[in-house]
Design an enzyme around this catalytic site. Sequence first.
Site, PDB file in Angstrom:
ATOM      1  N   SER A 169       2.561   2.550  -9.938  1.00  0.00           N
ATOM      2  CA  SER A 169       3.374   3.996 -10.365  1.00  0.00           C
ATOM      3  C   SER A 169       2.278   4.522 -11.537  1.00  0.00           C
ATOM      4  O   SER A 169       1.332   4.158 -11.858  1.00  0.00           O
ATOM      5  CB  SER A 169       4.519   3.329 -11.068  1.00  0.00           C
ATOM      6  OG  SER A 169       5.095   4.275 -11.903  1.00  0.00           O
ATOM      7  N   TYR A 182       8.766  -2.874 -16.684  1.00  0.00           N
ATOM      8  CA  TYR A 182       8.306  -2.235 -15.498  1.00  0.00           C
ATOM      9  C   TYR A 182       6.961  -1.702 -15.852  1.00  0.00           C
ATOM     10  O   TYR A 182       6.109  -1.864 -14.994  1.00  0.00           O
ATOM     11  CB  TYR A 182       9.382  -0.842 -15.430  1.00  0.00           C
ATOM     12  CG  TYR A 182       8.861   0.076 -14.210  1.00  0.00           C
ATOM     13  CD1 TYR A 182       9.576  -0.282 -12.982  1.00  0.00           C
ATOM     14  CD2 TYR A 182       8.308   0.906 -13.940  1.00  0.00           C
ATOM     15  CE1 TYR A 182       9.342   0.469 -11.957  1.00  0.00           C
ATOM     16  CE2 TYR A 182       7.792   1.936 -12.998  1.00  0.00           C
ATOM     17  CZ  TYR A 182       8.479   1.746 -11.965  1.00  0.00           C
ATOM     18  OH  TYR A 182       8.247   2.371 -10.542  1.00  0.00           O
TER      19      TYR A 182
HETATM   20  P1  NAD Z   1      14.463   2.213  -3.846  1.00  0.00           P
HETATM   21  O1  NAD Z   1      15.342   1.635  -4.878  1.00  0.00           O
HETATM   22  O2  NAD Z   1      14.882   3.469  -3.144  1.00  0.00           O
HETATM   23  O3  NAD Z   1      13.901   1.162  -3.226  1.00  0.00           O
HETATM   24  C1  NAD Z   1      13.403  -0.090  -3.630  1.00  0.00           C
HETATM   25  C2  NAD Z   1      13.330  -0.941  -2.264  1.00  0.00           C
HETATM   26  O4  NAD Z   1      13.098  -2.185  -2.724  1.00  0.00           O
HETATM   27  C3  NAD Z   1      14.582  -1.080  -1.474  1.00  0.00           C
HETATM   28  O5  NAD Z   1      14.505  -1.221   0.135  1.00  0.00           O
HETATM   29  C4  NAD Z   1      15.376  -2.389  -1.974  1.00  0.00           C
HETATM   30  O6  NAD Z   1      16.187  -2.853  -1.031  1.00  0.00           O
HETATM   31  C5  NAD Z   1      14.297  -3.303  -1.947  1.00  0.00           C
HETATM   32  N1  NAD Z   1      14.311  -4.351  -3.116  1.00  0.00           N
HETATM   33  C6  NAD Z   1      14.884  -4.349  -4.311  1.00  0.00           C
HETATM   34  N2  NAD Z   1      14.854  -5.685  -4.631  1.00  0.00           N
HETATM   35  C7  NAD Z   1      14.341  -6.543  -3.621  1.00  0.00           C
HETATM   36  C8  NAD Z   1      14.217  -7.892  -3.468  1.00  0.00           C
HETATM   37  N3  NAD Z   1      14.635  -8.676  -4.391  1.00  0.00           N
HETATM   38  N4  NAD Z   1      13.484  -8.199  -2.249  1.00  0.00           N
HETATM   39  C9  NAD Z   1      13.166  -7.427  -1.235  1.00  0.00           C
HETATM   40  N5  NAD Z   1      13.481  -6.086  -1.285  1.00  0.00           N
HETATM   41  C10 NAD Z   1      13.823  -5.659  -2.483  1.00  0.00           C
HETATM   42  O7  NAD Z   1      13.152   2.320  -4.698  1.00  0.00           O
HETATM   43  P2  NAD Z   1      11.775   3.314  -4.727  1.00  0.00           P
HETATM   44  O8  NAD Z   1      12.025   4.565  -5.617  1.00  0.00           O
HETATM   45  O9  NAD Z   1      11.491   3.722  -3.461  1.00  0.00           O
HETATM   46  O10 NAD Z   1      10.702   2.276  -5.053  1.00  0.00           O
HETATM   47  C11 NAD Z   1       9.881   1.754  -4.364  1.00  0.00           C
HETATM   48  C12 NAD Z   1       8.538   1.396  -5.156  1.00  0.00           C
HETATM   49  O11 NAD Z   1       8.025   2.483  -5.783  1.00  0.00           O
HETATM   50  C13 NAD Z   1       8.839   0.517  -6.298  1.00  0.00           C
HETATM   51  O12 NAD Z   1       7.866  -0.529  -6.563  1.00  0.00           O
HETATM   52  C14 NAD Z   1       8.814   1.551  -7.584  1.00  0.00           C
HETATM   53  O13 NAD Z   1       8.425   0.816  -8.613  1.00  0.00           O
HETATM   54  C15 NAD Z   1       7.794   2.453  -7.140  1.00  0.00           C
HETATM   55  N6  NAD Z   1       7.853   3.724  -7.542  1.00  0.00           N
HETATM   56  C16 NAD Z   1       8.621   4.503  -7.507  1.00  0.00           C
HETATM   57  C17 NAD Z   1       8.731   5.849  -8.301  1.00  0.00           C
HETATM   58  C18 NAD Z   1      10.006   6.692  -8.074  1.00  0.00           C
HETATM   59  O14 NAD Z   1       9.970   7.682  -8.811  1.00  0.00           O
HETATM   60  N7  NAD Z   1      11.034   6.580  -7.152  1.00  0.00           N
HETATM   61  C19 NAD Z   1       7.665   6.160  -8.928  1.00  0.00           C
HETATM   62  C20 NAD Z   1       6.777   5.330  -9.124  1.00  0.00           C
HETATM   63  C21 NAD Z   1       6.627   4.252  -8.456  1.00  0.00           C
END
Ligand code: NAD
Length: 287
Positions: A169, A182
């Site tokens: 991130s 986080y």
């Molecule tokens: P999201 O909530 O859409 O997806 C998260 C995914 O992780 C889902 O498929 C969920 O079912 C799965 N998950 C959650 N807990 C779990 C567990 N215990 N076991 C297995 N799967 C699990 O979120 P996202 O925004 O797509 O985030 C994905 C990654 O991207 C994360 O690591 C997040 O930190 C990172 N990220 C997101 C953003 C953003 O702005 N959305 C920015 C930077 C980084």
Amino acid sequence: MQQPSNDALTRMTSLAGKVAIVTGSTSGIGLGIARALAAQGMDIMLNGFGDLEDIERTRRDVEVICPNVQATCSEAVRAHGIRAAYSRADMSKPAEVTSLVAETIDKFGRVDVLVNNAGVQHVEAIESFPPEKWDQIISINLTSAFHAIRAAVPGMKQRRWGRIINVASAHALVASPYKSAYVAAKHGILGLTKTVALETAEHGITCNAICPGYVLTPLVEKQIPETARARGLTEEQVIRDVLLHAQPTRRFVTVEEIGMTASFLCSAGAASITGIALPVDGGWTAQ
Ligand code: NAD
């Protein structure tokens, strides 16, 4: 010196037939990456939570993404397309992380690409931050990557090819208030990325971190009201003055952009890129 032939170049750039695990790929960024890798002709192991019927629809949808490298695919990929499977392994449980890798090897024969993407968030001031949320975030966002990499690397070393992508991130590079667990987990995963990159550098394996800015996924949608409460703002103010204020482009990064970045890191052109933190953040961390 001999130049590579066109045939050799085509073979070098083809990812068709490789096998990828994408953790947390039932929604958001993980699903965007899974779709992008499937479009390159890779077999995909999906993972994450959600309604089982929705997930089965997603799995079928990923399976019919037409590989855009048809001409360079093997006979089998040309005839049958790619395969997508699903595992409900819980990334907060080390034994289940390890069995996700084993299950993928059982199903598809190996793991060539490992994308550690599953992640959760909680926004609260440090003095009231629930300790169980800290533990949950560290285990899913950081420790699961350690267990998955540990299980996947031996096969990659044997075949002298592997791509490990950790979805970190912008918060792996800079902090924001109220996100102690986080930010700690994401800074930690950069250390893991660099260490694994050094340990695997002579084995044809790369390990990199993608550092997205804000992407409008369920993870961000959920933190808008939490941030509004923590900062005493309206939800509209949070979107305009907190989230998009951080990003000079003033727009959310898209899951397709992150998917294409992951595809690039798997490609032959990225074979010498390892141990990096690659911001895809609309200029956020350039400030
Ligand atoms: P999201 O909530 O859409 O997806 C998260 C995914 O992780 C889902 O498929 C969920 O079912 C799965 N998950 C959650 N807990 C779990 C567990 N215990 N076991 C297995 N799967 C699990 O979120 P996202 O925004 O797509 O985030 C994905 C990654 O991207 C994360 O690591 C997040 O930190 C990172 N990220 C997101 C953003 C953003 O702005 N959305 C920015 C930077 C980084």
